[in-house]
Design a protein around this motif. Structure first.
Motif, PDB file in Angstrom:
ATOM      1  N   ASP A 193      -2.695  59.597  -0.893  1.00 22.28           N
ATOM      2  CA  ASP A 193      -3.111  58.335  -0.271  1.00 22.28           C
ATOM      3  C   ASP A 193      -3.874  57.472  -1.268  1.00 22.28           C
ATOM      4  OD1 ASP A 193      -3.699  56.544   2.085  1.00 22.28           O
ATOM      5  OD2 ASP A 193      -5.745  57.167   1.623  1.00 22.28           O
ATOM      6  N   LEU A 194      -4.692  58.104  -2.100  1.00 22.84           N
ATOM      7  CA  LEU A 194      -5.461  57.366  -3.102  1.00 22.84           C
ATOM      8  C   LEU A 194      -4.542  56.652  -4.076  1.00 22.84           C
ATOM      9  CD1 LEU A 194      -8.201  56.737  -4.494  1.00 22.84           C
ATOM     10  CD2 LEU A 194      -7.890  58.854  -5.794  1.00 22.84           C
ATOM     11  N   HIS A 195      -3.535  57.357  -4.571  1.00 19.96           N
ATOM     12  CA  HIS A 195      -2.628  56.770  -5.564  1.00 19.96           C
ATOM     13  C   HIS A 195      -1.676  55.753  -4.941  1.00 19.96           C
ATOM     14  CE1 HIS A 195      -4.152  59.239  -8.691  1.00 19.96           C
ATOM     15  NE2 HIS A 195      -3.654  60.385  -8.240  1.00 19.96           N
ATOM     16  N   ARG A 196      -1.280  55.989  -3.700  1.00 12.11           N
ATOM     17  CA  ARG A 196      -0.282  55.125  -3.079  1.00 12.11           C
ATOM     18  C   ARG A 196      -0.899  53.884  -2.434  1.00 12.11           C
ATOM     19  NH1 ARG A 196       1.464  58.516   0.363  1.00 12.11           N
ATOM     20  NH2 ARG A 196       3.050  59.449  -0.978  1.00 12.11           N
ATOM     21  N   ASN A 197      -2.055  54.031  -1.813  1.00 17.21           N
ATOM     22  CA  ASN A 197      -2.593  52.947  -0.981  1.00 17.21           C
ATOM     23  C   ASN A 197      -3.935  52.379  -1.433  1.00 17.21           C
ATOM     24  OD1 ASN A 197      -0.413  53.272   0.914  1.00 17.21           O
ATOM     25  ND2 ASN A 197      -1.479  55.081   1.713  1.00 17.21           N
ATOM     26  N   LYS A 198      -4.680  53.094  -2.249  1.00 16.27           N
ATOM     27  CA  LYS A 198      -6.029  52.656  -2.606  1.00 16.27           C
ATOM     28  C   LYS A 198      -6.025  52.093  -4.034  1.00 16.27           C
ATOM     29  CE  LYS A 198      -7.716  54.313   1.292  1.00 16.27           C
ATOM     30  NZ  LYS A 198      -6.543  54.890   1.921  1.00 16.27           N
ATOM     31  N   HIS A 199      -5.724  50.796  -4.137  1.00 20.20           N
ATOM     32  CA  HIS A 199      -5.626  50.145  -5.438  1.00 20.20           C
ATOM     33  C   HIS A 199      -6.994  49.611  -5.880  1.00 20.20           C
ATOM     34  CE1 HIS A 199      -1.330  50.512  -4.888  1.00 20.20           C
ATOM     35  NE2 HIS A 199      -1.417  49.849  -3.746  1.00 20.20           N
ATOM     36  N   THR A 200      -7.050  49.174  -7.129  1.00 16.17           N
ATOM     37  CA  THR A 200      -8.276  48.606  -7.686  1.00 16.17           C
ATOM     38  C   THR A 200      -8.175  47.083  -7.707  1.00 16.17           C
ATOM     39  OG1 THR A 200      -8.618  50.557  -9.076  1.00 16.17           O
ATOM     40  CG2 THR A 200      -9.813  48.569  -9.679  1.00 16.17           C
ATOM     41  N   ALA A 221      -8.341  36.730  -3.708  1.00 15.83           N
ATOM     42  CA  ALA A 221      -7.414  35.783  -3.076  1.00 15.83           C
ATOM     43  C   ALA A 221      -6.420  35.219  -4.074  1.00 15.83           C
ATOM     44  CB  ALA A 221      -8.200  34.649  -2.416  1.00 15.83           C
ATOM     45  N   GLU A 222      -6.869  35.012  -5.317  1.00 17.85           N
ATOM     46  CA  GLU A 222      -5.993  34.403  -6.321  1.00 17.85           C
ATOM     47  C   GLU A 222      -5.147  35.419  -7.070  1.00 17.85           C
ATOM     48  OE1 GLU A 222      -6.230  31.278 -10.079  1.00 17.85           O
ATOM     49  OE2 GLU A 222      -8.035  32.346  -9.449  1.00 17.85           O
ATOM     50  N   ASN A 223      -5.766  36.492  -7.536  1.00 16.86           N
ATOM     51  CA  ASN A 223      -5.069  37.426  -8.420  1.00 16.86           C
ATOM     52  C   ASN A 223      -4.350  38.554  -7.701  1.00 16.86           C
ATOM     53  OD1 ASN A 223      -6.072  36.024 -10.727  1.00 16.86           O
ATOM     54  ND2 ASN A 223      -8.022  37.090 -10.497  1.00 16.86           N
ATOM     55  N   HIS A 224      -4.788  38.874  -6.487  1.00 19.24           N
ATOM     56  CA  HIS A 224      -4.178  39.985  -5.763  1.00 19.24           C
ATOM     57  C   HIS A 224      -3.405  39.522  -4.531  1.00 19.24           C
ATOM     58  CE1 HIS A 224      -6.269  42.938  -8.257  1.00 19.24           C
ATOM     59  NE2 HIS A 224      -7.340  42.173  -8.157  1.00 19.24           N
ATOM     60  N   LEU A 225      -3.344  38.216  -4.325  1.00 11.93           N
ATOM     61  CA  LEU A 225      -2.572  37.625  -3.222  1.00 11.93           C
ATOM     62  C   LEU A 225      -2.917  38.255  -1.879  1.00 11.93           C
ATOM     63  CD1 LEU A 225       0.939  37.427  -4.948  1.00 11.93           C
ATOM     64  CD2 LEU A 225      -0.877  35.722  -4.929  1.00 11.93           C
ATOM     65  N   LYS A 241      -3.617  26.919  -1.375  1.00  6.34           N
ATOM     66  CA  LYS A 241      -3.016  28.136  -0.845  1.00  6.34           C
ATOM     67  C   LYS A 241      -3.954  29.327  -1.032  1.00  6.34           C
ATOM     68  CE  LYS A 241       1.341  30.698  -0.847  1.00  6.34           C
ATOM     69  NZ  LYS A 241       2.701  30.803  -1.441  1.00  6.34           N
ATOM     70  N   VAL A 242      -4.571  29.391  -2.206  1.00  7.66           N
ATOM     71  CA  VAL A 242      -5.524  30.472  -2.471  1.00  7.66           C
ATOM     72  C   VAL A 242      -6.729  30.359  -1.540  1.00  7.66           C
ATOM     73  CG1 VAL A 242      -7.108  31.449  -4.183  1.00  7.66           C
ATOM     74  CG2 VAL A 242      -4.812  30.737  -4.864  1.00  7.66           C
ATOM     75  N   MET A 243      -7.257  29.158  -1.386  1.00  2.00           N
ATOM     76  CA  MET A 243      -8.412  28.952  -0.508  1.00  2.00           C
ATOM     77  C   MET A 243      -8.103  29.325   0.930  1.00  2.00           C
ATOM     78  SD  MET A 243     -11.114  27.902  -2.176  1.00  2.00           S
ATOM     79  CE  MET A 243     -12.107  27.127  -0.887  1.00  2.00           C
ATOM     80  N   SER A 244      -6.863  29.113   1.356  1.00  2.00           N
ATOM     81  CA  SER A 244      -6.485  29.414   2.745  1.00  2.00           C
ATOM     82  C   SER A 244      -6.477  30.911   3.019  1.00  2.00           C
ATOM     83  CB  SER A 244      -5.108  28.829   3.054  1.00  2.00           C
ATOM     84  OG  SER A 244      -4.085  29.502   2.336  1.00  2.00           O
ATOM     85  N   ARG A 245      -6.480  31.728   1.967  1.00  2.46           N
ATOM     86  CA  ARG A 245      -6.492  33.175   2.156  1.00  2.46           C
ATOM     87  C   ARG A 245      -7.900  33.715   2.414  1.00  2.46           C
ATOM     88  NH1 ARG A 245      -3.295  33.465  -3.118  1.00  2.46           N
ATOM     89  NH2 ARG A 245      -1.138  33.044  -2.495  1.00  2.46           N
ATOM     90  N   ILE A 246      -8.912  32.864   2.228  1.00  2.00           N
ATOM     91  CA  ILE A 246     -10.300  33.296   2.413  1.00  2.00           C
ATOM     92  C   ILE A 246     -10.808  32.767   3.754  1.00  2.00           C
ATOM     93  CG2 ILE A 246     -12.630  33.239   1.476  1.00  2.00           C
ATOM     94  CD1 ILE A 246     -11.390  32.699  -1.272  1.00  2.00           C
ATOM     95  N   LEU A 247     -11.148  33.681   4.645  1.00  2.00           N
ATOM     96  CA  LEU A 247     -11.663  33.320   5.961  1.00  2.00           C
ATOM     97  C   LEU A 247     -13.157  33.603   6.006  1.00  2.00           C
ATOM     98  CD1 LEU A 247      -8.855  35.001   8.121  1.00  2.00           C
ATOM     99  CD2 LEU A 247      -8.928  32.655   7.260  1.00  2.00           C
ATOM    100  N   ASN A 256       2.136  42.449   2.041  1.00  2.00           N
ATOM    101  CA  ASN A 256       2.106  41.285   1.163  1.00  2.00           C
ATOM    102  C   ASN A 256       0.872  40.415   1.372  1.00  2.00           C
ATOM    103  OD1 ASN A 256       4.561  42.152   0.105  1.00  2.00           O
ATOM    104  ND2 ASN A 256       5.707  41.075   1.692  1.00  2.00           N
ATOM    105  N   GLU A 257       1.068  39.097   1.503  1.00  2.00           N
ATOM    106  CA  GLU A 257      -0.069  38.181   1.573  1.00  2.00           C
ATOM    107  C   GLU A 257      -0.873  38.337   2.851  1.00  2.00           C
ATOM    108  OE1 GLU A 257      -0.079  34.083   0.298  1.00  2.00           O
ATOM    109  OE2 GLU A 257       1.924  34.352  -0.494  1.00  2.00           O
ATOM    110  N   SER A 258      -0.242  38.807   3.923  1.00  2.00           N
ATOM    111  CA  SER A 258      -0.932  38.870   5.199  1.00  2.00           C
ATOM    112  C   SER A 258      -1.962  39.989   5.243  1.00  2.00           C
ATOM    113  CB  SER A 258       0.077  39.060   6.339  1.00  2.00           C
ATOM    114  OG  SER A 258       0.735  40.308   6.208  1.00  2.00           O
ATOM    115  N   ARG A 259      -1.935  40.914   4.259  1.00  2.00           N
ATOM    116  CA  ARG A 259      -2.818  42.075   4.325  1.00  2.00           C
ATOM    117  C   ARG A 259      -4.240  41.725   3.903  1.00  2.00           C
ATOM    118  NH1 ARG A 259      -4.549  46.876   1.864  1.00  2.00           N
ATOM    119  NH2 ARG A 259      -3.705  46.524  -0.225  1.00  2.00           N
TER     120      ARG A 259
END
Length: 304
Positions: A63-70, A114-118, A150-156, A184-187
């Motif tokens: 799970d760490l390698h597959r789902n827990k990114h940096t 928001a910008e680099n990791h979408l 677009k980047v700003m819209s990802r920050i709530l 993707n972006e929705s996460r």
């Protein structure tokens, strides 16, 4: 919560005997399909909490390698110190005195994710310190108006002024995350609480244990969200006097809170030259005591 069972007029035992796919197909045919699907999800969530299986070390490593990114913090020196940045699935605490730059660090991290990791970022603001203009300055692509928007819209951003509102917000978030497809972006990738101490400190007064119990419950809920939904969580904490001579300080919230974060970072600033220093107080895989100097305001105007 139990709208599905009320609609079908069935008991919990009957619900467990029904095929999940049949129930889902049934809900799709109803006029209140969204509420029924929400009911199914909530009931299954309650069942899961009571019947959660044990997980072995191999599964956790996978799970760490597959789902827990940096995720990058937005500062190269800090990323180098942390060997990449924030780890998804972990709760990171940033400790520092007033005016040390904790809020700027949080906003810089939000802009970076928001910008680099979408990814989406949820910023819980407890002191009206959130600044959309400051975040826009951190976005390297802000010269491109369309991309910058677009980047700003990802920050709530959501304002939270007491511990009970924080509970409600986090519980609503947990329901939302369970109902949506996190791709993707929705996460949601980063959750910021700036600051956690301003919400917890008011309930710790007196000799009663209720305040500490609420504090531990909030910590558990944050870590649960981080792990189950692979979210990096960043919270800020202020400092208090450590007692004795020398004017030494220590993180607020006491020993009970100390064990909750996976990572504890200390941020300090030399106000003579605006140099910022970030150091590791606690880390799951790195030794404590390591430190790094971040860029000064004069050099980059982005000192955290």
């Amino acid at each position: 919560m139990f709208v599905l069972m009320a609609f079908l007029k069935i008991a919990v035992e009957d619900f467990l005997l029904h095929d999940l796919y049949e129930l889902t197909a049934f809900s799709q045919r109803q006029t209140n399909a969204d509420r029924l699907k929400e009911g199914i999800t909530l009931i299954l969530s309650l069942i899961e909490r009571q019947c959660r299986p044990l997980v072995n070390g191999l599964k956790l490593l996978e799970d760490l390698h597959r789902n827990k990114h940096t995720l990058s913090t937005g500062d190269k020196e800090t990323d180098s110190l942390l060997q990449g940045g924030f780890r998804e699935g972990q709760l990171t605490e940033l400790v520092g005195p007033s005016s040390s730059g904790k809020t700027q660090f949080c906003m810089q991290a939000a802009a970076s994710v928001a910008e680099n990791h979408l990814g989406r970022v949820l910023y819980l603001d407890t002191g009206n310190s959130f600044s959309a203009r400051r975040i826009a300055q951190f976005i390297c692509s802000s010269s491109d108006a369309t991309l910058g928007q677009k980047v700003m819209s990802r920050i709530l951003c959501h304002t939270v002024y007491d511990i009970y509102t924080l509970f409600d917000t986090l519980q609503d978030l947990e329901i939302t995350l369970r109902l949506q497809m996190n791709v993707n972006e929705s996460r949601l990738r980063l959750l910021v609480v700036d600051s956690i101490s301003s919400l917890i400190t008011p309930i710790l007064g007196g000799s009663g244990s209720q305040g500490r119990a609420l504090m531990v419950a909030i910590g558990y809920l944050l870590k649960k969200l981080a792990h189950e939904h692979s979210i990096a969580i960043l919270v800020t904490n202020h400092t208090v006097g450590a007692g004795g001579e020398g004017g030494k300080t220590k993180p607020a919230l006491g020993e009970t809170w100390k064990s909750i974060p996976h990572v504890r970072l200390s941020l300090s600033r030399d106000h003579k030259n605006s140099n910022c220093t970030i150091s590791i107080l606690k880390h799951t895989s790195l030794p404590s005591g390591q430190a790094a100097k971040t860029l000064t305001r004069k050099e980059n105007q982005q000192c955290p």
